[in-house]
Scaffold this active site. Structure first.
Site, PDB file in Angstrom:
ATOM      1  N   SER A 134      10.642 -23.391 -45.866  1.00  0.00           N
ATOM      2  CA  SER A 134      11.675 -24.235 -45.256  1.00  0.00           C
ATOM      3  C   SER A 134      12.956 -24.252 -46.081  1.00  0.00           C
ATOM      4  O   SER A 134      12.912 -24.262 -47.315  1.00  0.00           O
ATOM      5  CB  SER A 134      11.136 -25.666 -45.153  1.00  0.00           C
ATOM      6  OG  SER A 134      12.192 -26.572 -44.929  1.00  0.00           O
ATOM      7  N   TYR A 158      17.576 -23.671 -41.678  1.00  0.00           N
ATOM      8  CA  TYR A 158      18.356 -24.705 -41.008  1.00  0.00           C
ATOM      9  C   TYR A 158      19.781 -24.202 -41.128  1.00  0.00           C
ATOM     10  O   TYR A 158      20.321 -24.099 -42.223  1.00  0.00           O
ATOM     11  CB  TYR A 158      18.177 -26.062 -41.691  1.00  0.00           C
ATOM     12  CG  TYR A 158      16.931 -26.797 -41.242  1.00  0.00           C
ATOM     13  CD1 TYR A 158      16.628 -26.913 -39.890  1.00  0.00           C
ATOM     14  CD2 TYR A 158      16.071 -27.385 -42.159  1.00  0.00           C
ATOM     15  CE1 TYR A 158      15.496 -27.593 -39.460  1.00  0.00           C
ATOM     16  CE2 TYR A 158      14.933 -28.061 -41.739  1.00  0.00           C
ATOM     17  CZ  TYR A 158      14.665 -28.163 -40.388  1.00  0.00           C
ATOM     18  OH  TYR A 158      13.542 -28.829 -39.973  1.00  0.00           O
ATOM     19  N   THR A 184      15.349 -22.552 -36.958  1.00  0.00           N
ATOM     20  CA  THR A 184      14.890 -23.758 -36.255  1.00  0.00           C
ATOM     21  C   THR A 184      16.044 -24.368 -35.473  1.00  0.00           C
ATOM     22  O   THR A 184      17.097 -24.697 -36.033  1.00  0.00           O
ATOM     23  CB  THR A 184      14.299 -24.754 -37.263  1.00  0.00           C
ATOM     24  OG1 THR A 184      13.190 -24.108 -37.890  1.00  0.00           O
ATOM     25  CG2 THR A 184      13.811 -26.023 -36.568  1.00  0.00           C
ATOM     26  N   LYS A 266      12.787 -20.904 -33.450  1.00  0.00           N
ATOM     27  CA  LYS A 266      11.724 -21.922 -33.449  1.00  0.00           C
ATOM     28  C   LYS A 266      12.206 -23.186 -32.728  1.00  0.00           C
ATOM     29  O   LYS A 266      13.295 -23.693 -33.015  1.00  0.00           O
ATOM     30  CB  LYS A 266      11.351 -22.268 -34.897  1.00  0.00           C
ATOM     31  CG  LYS A 266      10.312 -23.387 -35.049  1.00  0.00           C
ATOM     32  CD  LYS A 266       9.850 -23.482 -36.496  1.00  0.00           C
ATOM     33  CE  LYS A 266       8.777 -24.518 -36.716  1.00  0.00           C
ATOM     34  NZ  LYS A 266       9.273 -25.881 -36.863  1.00  0.00           N
ATOM     35  N   HIS A 290       8.244 -29.405 -32.784  1.00  0.00           N
ATOM     36  CA  HIS A 290       8.438 -29.896 -34.154  1.00  0.00           C
ATOM     37  C   HIS A 290       7.413 -30.996 -34.469  1.00  0.00           C
ATOM     38  O   HIS A 290       7.701 -31.950 -35.183  1.00  0.00           O
ATOM     39  CB  HIS A 290       9.858 -30.443 -34.318  1.00  0.00           C
ATOM     40  CG  HIS A 290      10.439 -30.271 -35.699  1.00  0.00           C
ATOM     41  ND1 HIS A 290      11.327 -29.284 -36.022  1.00  0.00           N
ATOM     42  CD2 HIS A 290      10.261 -30.986 -36.846  1.00  0.00           C
ATOM     43  CE1 HIS A 290      11.689 -29.405 -37.300  1.00  0.00           C
ATOM     44  NE2 HIS A 290      11.051 -30.427 -37.827  1.00  0.00           N
TER      45      HIS A 290
HETATM   46  C1  FNR Z   1       8.112 -30.328 -40.430  1.00  0.00           C
HETATM   47  N1  FNR Z   1       8.581 -29.270 -39.638  1.00  0.00           N
HETATM   48  C2  FNR Z   1       9.633 -28.491 -40.080  1.00  0.00           C
HETATM   49  N2  FNR Z   1      10.045 -27.420 -39.347  1.00  0.00           N
HETATM   50  C3  FNR Z   1      11.040 -26.631 -39.786  1.00  0.00           C
HETATM   51  O1  FNR Z   1      11.390 -25.665 -39.107  1.00  0.00           O
HETATM   52  N3  FNR Z   1      11.633 -26.878 -40.996  1.00  0.00           N
HETATM   53  C4  FNR Z   1      11.287 -27.933 -41.773  1.00  0.00           C
HETATM   54  O2  FNR Z   1      11.813 -28.135 -42.853  1.00  0.00           O
HETATM   55  C5  FNR Z   1      10.263 -28.792 -41.294  1.00  0.00           C
HETATM   56  N4  FNR Z   1       9.878 -29.879 -42.026  1.00  0.00           N
HETATM   57  C6  FNR Z   1       8.797 -30.635 -41.632  1.00  0.00           C
HETATM   58  C7  FNR Z   1       8.368 -31.679 -42.429  1.00  0.00           C
HETATM   59  C8  FNR Z   1       7.216 -32.400 -42.084  1.00  0.00           C
HETATM   60  C9  FNR Z   1       6.741 -33.482 -42.985  1.00  0.00           C
HETATM   61  C10 FNR Z   1       6.518 -32.051 -40.905  1.00  0.00           C
HETATM   62  C11 FNR Z   1       5.243 -32.759 -40.519  1.00  0.00           C
HETATM   63  C12 FNR Z   1       6.966 -31.032 -40.086  1.00  0.00           C
HETATM   64  C13 FNR Z   1       7.905 -28.936 -38.363  1.00  0.00           C
HETATM   65  C14 FNR Z   1       6.753 -27.970 -38.578  1.00  0.00           C
HETATM   66  O3  FNR Z   1       7.204 -26.689 -38.923  1.00  0.00           O
HETATM   67  C15 FNR Z   1       5.923 -27.830 -37.296  1.00  0.00           C
HETATM   68  O4  FNR Z   1       6.754 -27.439 -36.225  1.00  0.00           O
HETATM   69  C16 FNR Z   1       5.203 -29.122 -36.894  1.00  0.00           C
HETATM   70  O5  FNR Z   1       4.782 -29.837 -38.022  1.00  0.00           O
HETATM   71  C17 FNR Z   1       3.997 -28.807 -36.017  1.00  0.00           C
HETATM   72  O6  FNR Z   1       3.321 -29.981 -35.655  1.00  0.00           O
HETATM   73  P1  FNR Z   1       1.928 -30.411 -36.315  1.00  0.00           P
HETATM   74  O7  FNR Z   1       0.919 -29.381 -35.887  1.00  0.00           O
HETATM   75  O8  FNR Z   1       2.108 -30.479 -37.774  1.00  0.00           O
HETATM   76  O9  FNR Z   1       1.648 -31.761 -35.735  1.00  0.00           O
END
Ligand code: FNR
Length: 395
Positions: A134, A158, A184, A266, A290
């Protein structure tokens, strides 16, 4: 999305390893039902970090919908078929996957464990599972690359509003050996997240999850003082830059012109957006909401998947996340059209509870459960999975 010759996935030995270790009195470091990790992590973590990881947008309806969507599909096992040797491996966008799983980009992992992304990189690399790093990492691109060793690595962007910073991040990721770019789209402003709001907790404002911009020459060039000398000025430059974008489909050529490898978008949930991604020359998409953190009441990612897989029709890689909690979920997502899935919250809880070993436990558990589910359901290769392997509940 080609498949290799059959092979026995080494990680499938985790089940046997656990039972044999039990003969000397040992048990696994964490529960093997990964849904049990969240309540354990809640006991371990401070309320701010726990809320940031576990929380979702608004009432939590999208998070619940993600899980319910998986529950509505049921696997229909087939019998008396040759499945003793199974293939979980594939190659997606030039990256070899030992199993159809990648480690999802999750920011600010130092709030879960001091080793954060470094521990995740080590655990993933040891299994050959790609890590998607990330932009909101708590360690720099270069530090995570080093921890990854020979492991495959993708970089999640990002997309900053300042092109000079974007180009600098891409150049650093490329130089550090990240070969696929994941952009993303769904977080151009933060979702309305009650667990964070009620505690007034946002890690970025405290300078956590900012290691990448704070080590970036193009970002630092716009600051009068170094971040350690004026944190609020640095945060005040970064937060509006990685949210609040004015990005549109016609800006994608900037990335294409400055990234040699595949590019994946994404956060796609509408078939028309999937078509636009393909028409814009993108190599893949991640069907994702997300993890329910952005739009309350959004469509479950799994419900969006079949229509999107149809729209893409093999012209790009279709990855999936949001709600994957075990091997059976991976099976269902593949059957509904995903080429691979991204695993997220379960490994973060594993990290919080047991550092690098906790992440390894989660990854090995999911891969082993997928392997066993595949075989017991009558399939010897993930490439054989189609909607025919499932029934919607109530049918
Ligand atoms: C994320 N997610 C996320 N996605 C992304 O593209 N960049 C990021 O920095 C983050 N940061 C992030 C932090 C936290 C604490 C969480 C829980 C999630 C989203 C992640 O990549 C993913 O899309 C989701 O977490 C999928 O859902 P589940 O399966 O974790 O519920």
């Amino acid at each position: 999305m080609t498949n290799s010759s059959p092979e026995v996935v080494p990680a499938s030995s985790y089940q046997a390893e656990i039972y044999f270790a039990g003969l000397s009195g040992a048990t696994p470091p964490l529960p093997t039902d990964l849904t049990q990790l969240e309540p354990l992590a809640k006991q371990r973590l401070d309320p701010g970090p726990y809320g940031y990881i576990a929380g979702g947008a608004g009432s939590g309806a999208t998070m619940r919908a993600n899980l319910e969507a998986f529950d509505r599909w049921r696997i229909v096992p087939r019998m008396l078929r040759e499945t003793t040797r199974r293939t979980l491996s594939s190659t997606i966008l030039g990256t070899r996957l030992p199993a159809p799983i990648l480690v999802a980009p999750v920011g600010v992992l130092s709030i879960a464990h001091p080793d954060g992304e470094l521990a995740v990189a080590r655990a993933a690399s040891a299994l050959g599972v790609p890590m998607v790093l990330s932009t909101a990492s708590s360690h720099t691109i270069e530090e995570v690359a080093e921890a990854s060793g020979d492991g495959p690595r993708w970089y999640q962007l990002y997309w900053p509003t300042e092109d000079a910073v974007t180009l600098s991040l891409l150049a650093r990721a490329k130089a550090a050996g990240f070969d696929t770019l994941v952009v993303t789209l769904d977080t151009w402003t933060l979702g309305y997240r009650p667990l964070d709001l009620d505690q007034a907790y946002l890690p970025f404002l405290r300078g956590v999850g900012t290691a990448i911009p704070f080590s970036d020459p193009a970002f630092l060039a716009g600051l009068a003082a170094a971040p350690q000398d004026d944190l609020m000025a640095a945060v005040g430059r970064w937060v509006p830059m990685f949210t609040g974008t004015a990005l549109r489909w016609d800006r994608l050529p900037l990335l294409r012109d400055n990234w040699d490898g595949p590019i994946v978008l994404k956060g796609v949930l509408h078939p028309e957006d999937a078509r636009l991604a393909v028409d814009s020359g993108m190599d893949g998409i991640v069907v994702s909401n997300h993890g329910g953190r952005q739009v309350d009441g959004a469509v479950a990612a799994l419900d969006a998947l079949p229509g999107i897989a149809d729209a893409v029709a093999g012209r790009a890689a279709v990855l999936f996340d949001s709600g994957v909690r075990g091997g059976a979920d991976v099976f269902k997502a593949l059957a509904l059209g995903a080429d691979a899935v991204l695993l997220a919250r379960p490994y973060v809880y594993g990290l919080a509870l047991h550092g690098e070993d906790g992440v390894r436990h989660v990854l090995r558990g999911v891969i082993t459960e997928l392997d066993i589910t595949l075989g017991l359901s009558g399939y010897s290769d993930i490439a054989q999975l189609s909607p025919d392997a499932l029934l919607p509940m109530g049918s």
